[in-house]
Write a protein that holds these residues in place. Structure first.
Motif, PDB file in Angstrom:
ATOM      1  N   VAL A 167       0.884  -1.143   0.118  1.00  0.00           N
ATOM      2  CA  VAL A 167       0.008  -0.042  -0.035  1.00  0.00           C
ATOM      3  C   VAL A 167       0.795   1.390  -0.066  1.00  0.00           C
ATOM      4  CG1 VAL A 167      -1.742   1.297   1.351  1.00  0.00           C
ATOM      5  CG2 VAL A 167      -1.869  -1.135   1.251  1.00  0.00           C
ATOM      6  N   ASP A 168       0.596   2.179  -0.695  1.00  0.00           N
ATOM      7  CA  ASP A 168       1.233   3.685  -0.805  1.00  0.00           C
ATOM      8  C   ASP A 168       1.106   4.148   0.550  1.00  0.00           C
ATOM      9  OD1 ASP A 168       1.912   6.166  -1.355  1.00  0.00           O
ATOM     10  OD2 ASP A 168       1.431   6.259  -3.511  1.00  0.00           O
ATOM     11  N   ARG A 169       2.460   4.784   0.970  1.00  0.00           N
ATOM     12  CA  ARG A 169       2.229   5.287   2.374  1.00  0.00           C
ATOM     13  C   ARG A 169       1.450   6.732   2.445  1.00  0.00           C
ATOM     14  NH1 ARG A 169       3.165   1.088   3.233  1.00  0.00           N
ATOM     15  NH2 ARG A 169       5.008  -0.104   4.150  1.00  0.00           N
ATOM     16  N   LEU A 170       1.293   7.383   1.072  1.00  0.00           N
ATOM     17  CA  LEU A 170       0.302   8.457   1.110  1.00  0.00           C
ATOM     18  C   LEU A 170      -1.171   8.176   0.377  1.00  0.00           C
ATOM     19  CD1 LEU A 170       3.045  11.103  -0.154  1.00  0.00           C
ATOM     20  CD2 LEU A 170       2.191  10.616   2.229  1.00  0.00           C
ATOM     21  N   SER A 171      -1.363   6.705   0.527  1.00  0.00           N
ATOM     22  CA  SER A 171      -2.705   6.303  -0.185  1.00  0.00           C
ATOM     23  C   SER A 171      -3.887   7.078   0.177  1.00  0.00           C
ATOM     24  CB  SER A 171      -2.922   4.768  -0.043  1.00  0.00           C
ATOM     25  OG  SER A 171      -4.132   4.207  -0.790  1.00  0.00           O
ATOM     26  N   ARG A 172      -4.881   7.329  -0.919  1.00  0.00           N
ATOM     27  CA  ARG A 172      -5.990   7.912  -0.431  1.00  0.00           C
ATOM     28  C   ARG A 172      -7.276   6.817  -0.939  1.00  0.00           C
ATOM     29  NH1 ARG A 172      -6.728  13.224   0.756  1.00  0.00           N
ATOM     30  NH2 ARG A 172      -8.712  13.515  -0.307  1.00  0.00           N
ATOM     31  N   THR A 173      -6.720   5.681  -0.949  1.00  0.00           N
ATOM     32  CA  THR A 173      -7.898   4.667  -1.469  1.00  0.00           C
ATOM     33  C   THR A 173      -8.669   4.362  -0.359  1.00  0.00           C
ATOM     34  OG1 THR A 173      -6.198   3.622  -3.111  1.00  0.00           O
ATOM     35  CG2 THR A 173      -8.144   2.187  -2.071  1.00  0.00           C
ATOM     36  N   GLU A 174     -10.048   4.293  -0.478  1.00  0.00           N
ATOM     37  CA  GLU A 174     -10.828   4.177   0.511  1.00  0.00           C
ATOM     38  C   GLU A 174     -11.041   2.482   0.908  1.00  0.00           C
ATOM     39  OE1 GLU A 174     -13.363   3.176  -3.009  1.00  0.00           O
ATOM     40  OE2 GLU A 174     -11.653   4.733  -2.430  1.00  0.00           O
ATOM     41  N   THR A 175     -10.950   2.382   2.270  1.00  0.00           N
ATOM     42  CA  THR A 175     -11.360   1.007   2.781  1.00  0.00           C
ATOM     43  C   THR A 175     -12.901   0.652   3.300  1.00  0.00           C
ATOM     44  OG1 THR A 175     -10.464   1.399   4.929  1.00  0.00           O
ATOM     45  CG2 THR A 175      -9.002   0.546   3.338  1.00  0.00           C
ATOM     46  N   PHE A 176     -13.454   2.190   3.140  1.00  0.00           N
ATOM     47  CA  PHE A 176     -14.779   2.455   3.879  1.00  0.00           C
ATOM     48  C   PHE A 176     -15.538   3.276   3.145  1.00  0.00           C
ATOM     49  CE2 PHE A 176     -18.023   4.546   6.192  1.00  0.00           C
ATOM     50  CZ  PHE A 176     -18.623   3.672   6.814  1.00  0.00           C
ATOM     51  N   VAL A 177     -16.912   2.802   2.573  1.00  0.00           N
ATOM     52  CA  VAL A 177     -17.754   3.969   1.891  1.00  0.00           C
ATOM     53  C   VAL A 177     -19.089   3.839   2.482  1.00  0.00           C
ATOM     54  CG1 VAL A 177     -18.650   4.440  -0.266  1.00  0.00           C
ATOM     55  CG2 VAL A 177     -16.221   3.747  -0.353  1.00  0.00           C
ATOM     56  N   ALA A 178     -19.705   4.840   2.859  1.00  0.00           N
ATOM     57  CA  ALA A 178     -21.232   4.722   3.091  1.00  0.00           C
ATOM     58  C   ALA A 178     -21.758   5.823   2.195  1.00  0.00           C
ATOM     59  CB  ALA A 178     -21.121   5.499   4.287  1.00  0.00           C
ATOM     60  N   LEU A 179     -22.737   5.725   1.542  1.00  0.00           N
ATOM     61  CA  LEU A 179     -23.396   6.562   0.653  1.00  0.00           C
ATOM     62  C   LEU A 179     -24.977   6.712   0.830  1.00  0.00           C
ATOM     63  CD1 LEU A 179     -23.779   5.448  -3.087  1.00  0.00           C
ATOM     64  CD2 LEU A 179     -22.636   4.174  -1.212  1.00  0.00           C
ATOM     65  N   LYS A 180     -25.503   7.764   0.507  1.00  0.00           N
ATOM     66  CA  LYS A 180     -27.005   7.879   0.493  1.00  0.00           C
ATOM     67  C   LYS A 180     -27.536   8.162  -0.772  1.00  0.00           C
ATOM     68  CE  LYS A 180     -28.985  11.642   2.377  1.00  0.00           C
ATOM     69  NZ  LYS A 180     -29.601  12.408   3.502  1.00  0.00           N
ATOM     70  N   PHE A 181     -28.612   7.412  -1.392  1.00  0.00           N
ATOM     71  CA  PHE A 181     -29.028   7.808  -2.767  1.00  0.00           C
ATOM     72  C   PHE A 181     -30.567   7.462  -2.908  1.00  0.00           C
ATOM     73  CE2 PHE A 181     -27.583   3.407  -2.789  1.00  0.00           C
ATOM     74  CZ  PHE A 181     -28.453   2.867  -3.305  1.00  0.00           C
ATOM     75  N   PHE A 182     -31.329   7.812  -3.787  1.00  0.00           N
ATOM     76  CA  PHE A 182     -32.763   7.576  -3.977  1.00  0.00           C
ATOM     77  C   PHE A 182     -32.948   6.991  -5.310  1.00  0.00           C
ATOM     78  CE2 PHE A 182     -31.798  11.124  -0.902  1.00  0.00           C
ATOM     79  CZ  PHE A 182     -32.940  10.939  -0.387  1.00  0.00           C
ATOM     80  N   ILE A 183     -33.913   6.371  -5.453  1.00  0.00           N
ATOM     81  CA  ILE A 183     -34.671   5.468  -6.625  1.00  0.00           C
ATOM     82  C   ILE A 183     -35.867   6.463  -7.121  1.00  0.00           C
ATOM     83  CG2 ILE A 183     -35.423   3.397  -7.390  1.00  0.00           C
ATOM     84  CD1 ILE A 183     -33.834   1.973  -5.611  1.00  0.00           C
ATOM     85  N   ASP A 184     -35.759   7.082  -8.081  1.00  0.00           N
ATOM     86  CA  ASP A 184     -36.591   7.832  -8.869  1.00  0.00           C
ATOM     87  C   ASP A 184     -37.763   6.926  -9.472  1.00  0.00           C
ATOM     88  OD1 ASP A 184     -36.019  10.255  -7.710  1.00  0.00           O
ATOM     89  OD2 ASP A 184     -35.253  10.901  -9.522  1.00  0.00           O
ATOM     90  N   ASN A 185     -38.751   6.485  -8.697  1.00  0.00           N
ATOM     91  CA  ASN A 185     -39.677   6.070  -9.138  1.00  0.00           C
ATOM     92  C   ASN A 185     -41.028   5.802  -8.360  1.00  0.00           C
ATOM     93  OD1 ASN A 185     -39.348   3.512  -7.449  1.00  0.00           O
ATOM     94  ND2 ASN A 185     -38.346   2.326  -8.978  1.00  0.00           N
ATOM     95  N   TRP A 186     -42.145   5.145  -8.969  1.00  0.00           N
ATOM     96  CA  TRP A 186     -43.310   5.326  -8.174  1.00  0.00           C
ATOM     97  C   TRP A 186     -43.305   4.757  -6.796  1.00  0.00           C
ATOM     98  CZ3 TRP A 186     -47.546   8.198  -9.299  1.00  0.00           C
ATOM     99  CH2 TRP A 186     -48.916   7.913  -8.647  1.00  0.00           C
ATOM    100  N   ARG A 187     -42.416   3.500  -6.669  1.00  0.00           N
ATOM    101  CA  ARG A 187     -42.617   2.847  -5.297  1.00  0.00           C
ATOM    102  C   ARG A 187     -41.617   3.584  -4.336  1.00  0.00           C
ATOM    103  NH1 ARG A 187     -43.454  -2.690  -3.914  1.00  0.00           N
ATOM    104  NH2 ARG A 187     -43.983  -3.345  -6.193  1.00  0.00           N
TER     105      ARG A 187
END
Length: 498
Positions: free
Chosen positions: A306-326
């Motif tokens: 691993v690069d000692r200055l790495s900005r690679t994510e080992t954790f991700v959390a995201l919020k999104f929406f599904i644009d449909n009727w349900r």
């Protein structure tokens, strides 16, 4: 159950780790259950110069000793193959012709690419050049492992290249998460129960959470992982595919294309996260050095490769929406990470509170009903609801009603690769990703990757190994909190619910 026709499974990369840890053990389990065709063979193929007997001896390292194993090993063969030109594949074709003749097996072939992704377009081309990609009389199928591309552009390029040599209905893009029993059971839970389907929409559901946590770090995969990261490694494929099963409309029939059409519609309805919105909707993190149960644990940047200055994510959390009727207005929350408190993958459906809180008193607040679908480990379903505490008054407490697959004494929960390999053998592509859906999933995550690359001001938060990731991930939940099935490992103990 549909019976598989006689066939040969050709595994490219047969001397690799996936073949040893997953594919041959899964095939052996299918053999024990008498789910393999009566006339069947496995032909391992890789650069290594092994004989049939050498390949069989290697199987001893990861298969148990038994008479059944000895009989199964007689179905294993090996062919050394280089990948430089079509001349290298002519001996492979000759060997297949010899095996089909000697073993009286029809020329039905499945080609499994358990190889580095750089060969995903090379091997199909060479198969085509020696006449192995198509047959008028027999089937030819191609299983492709992830990663299917490294971004939207490379995924599209790979699709185009594969379709030059194999038709879409011949290509099986494998995602082992879809082979897990609880993911498949999602269809039955939703569409065969009158108590769930009427509530499975924006009127009754407040939010949907999907968590895939790993307690391990990158181990010896640091060099690979540092060029991938959690978004590519887990979300673009596994967790978006699970989202498709959670959010899809009922298919007209239980059939591969009908189900995959509905999953594609979900991906087409994903509301894009624009590059200037990424910082508000996506939190990324990287595990740091910590103590777990009194032992020192390395941080990500201290891992080998691993690069000692790495900005690679080992954790991700995201919020999104599904644009449909349900699902209009219902937040979907996904998180995944390494060096979290435990290994767990689950779906949490949080229902809206009742409109009138009749039993709120003395500062007590009624909590939400939740349906937790545990994908791994300890597969099962947990339903949380309120009950009256015994005694005077109407004090409410949460109780659990749960089901575990392990409670079915005479039922075997097949491993993911068992199910997926058998499905390909019988020609059922239901649990395999289709090319158009893969591209739509990449279209959704590509703006996030672009923003991270172009805007160095977007932070990557540190989190101590053994905790549930950056505290900033809580900001994605408008009401309430993420569900935490286990305590942090950095505390005194580990308690997991379900």
């Amino acid at each position: 159950m549909k019976q598989a026709k006689s066939q040969i499974l050709i595994i490219f990369g047969a001397s690799g780790d996936l073949t040893k840890r997953k594919l041959l053990p899964a095939l052996f389990e299918l053999y024990k259950q008498k789910l393999l065709p009566e006339k069947f063979a496995v032909l391992g193929a890789s650069r290594s110069g092994l004989s049939d007997e050498d390949f069989r001896k290697r199987a001893d390292e990861f298969l148990p000793e038994s008479d059944e194993v000895e009989a199964f090993k007689q179905k294993l063969y090996y062919q050394s193959v280089q990948n430089n030109s079509s001349e290298d594949f002519k001996p492979l074709k000759t060997r297949l012709e010899k095996l089909t003749s000697e073993l009286d097996i029809d020329e039905n072939f499945i080609f499994y690419l358990s190889t580095p992704p750089s060969l995903y377009s090379v091997i199909p081309k060479l198969l085509d050049e020696v006449g192995l990609s198509k047959s008028e009389k027999f089937f030819r199928r191609l299983i492709v492992e992830k990663p299917f591309g490294n971004n939207l552009e490379t995924a599209k390029e790979l699709n185009i290249q594969l379709l030059n040599y194999f038709a879409e209905d011949q290509i099986y893009r494998i995602d082992h998460y879809l082979g897990k029993e609880t993911v498949q059971n999602m269809l039955v839970t939703r569409f065969s129960n009158g108590i769930f389907e009427p509530l499975w929409n924006r009127r009754y559901i407040e939010r949907v959470e999907i968590t895939s946590a790993e307690s391990l770090g990158v181990e010896d995969r640091g060099g690979y992982y540092d060029h991938s990261g959690a978004l590519r490694d887990m979300i673009q494929n596994h967790l978006l595919q699970v989202t498709g099963f959670v959010a899809m409309e009922p298919p007209v029939v239980v059939e591969a294309n009908a189900i995959r059409n509905e999953i594609l519609k979900v991906f087409q309805s994903l509301k894009p996260i624009q590059e200037n919105e990424v910082q508000r909707h996506v939190i990324r993190g990287q595990y740091m050095a910590s103590k777990i149960k009194g032992e020192d644990v390395k941080g990500y940047r201290d891992e080998s490769g691993v690069d000692r200055l790495s900005r690679t994510e080992t954790f991700v959390a995201l919020k999104f929406f599904i644009d449909n009727w349900r699902w209009a207005g219902v937040p979907f929350l996904i998180r995944t990470g390494k060096k979290l408190p435990t290994r767990v993958t689950e779906i949490v459906i949080t229902f809206k509170k009742v409109p009138h809180h009749l039993f709120d008193s003395h500062g007590q607040v009624q909590t939400h009903n939740q349906l937790i679908i545990r994908i791994q480990p300890d597969e099962g379903i947990l339903f949380k609801f309120g009950m009256k505490t015994p005694g005077a008054g109407f004090k409410v407490q949460n109780v659990n009603m749960d089901f575990h697959y392990s409670d079915l004494a005479d039922a075997k929960v097949p491993a993911a690769y068992e199910r997926l390999l058998h499905d390909c053998m019988i020609g059922d592509a239901t649990l395999y990703a289709r090319g158009d859906a893969v591209e739509r999933a990449w279209e959704f995550v590509q703006p996030i990757l672009n923003a991270w690359q172009s805007n160095p001001e977007i932070p990557i938060y540190g989190y101590p190994a053994g905790t549930w990731g950056p505290e900033e991930a809580e900001n994605l939940v408008t009401h309430g909190n993420w569900r935490y099935p286990c305590k942090n490992l950095t505390n005194d103990g580990l308690y997991c619910e379900l």
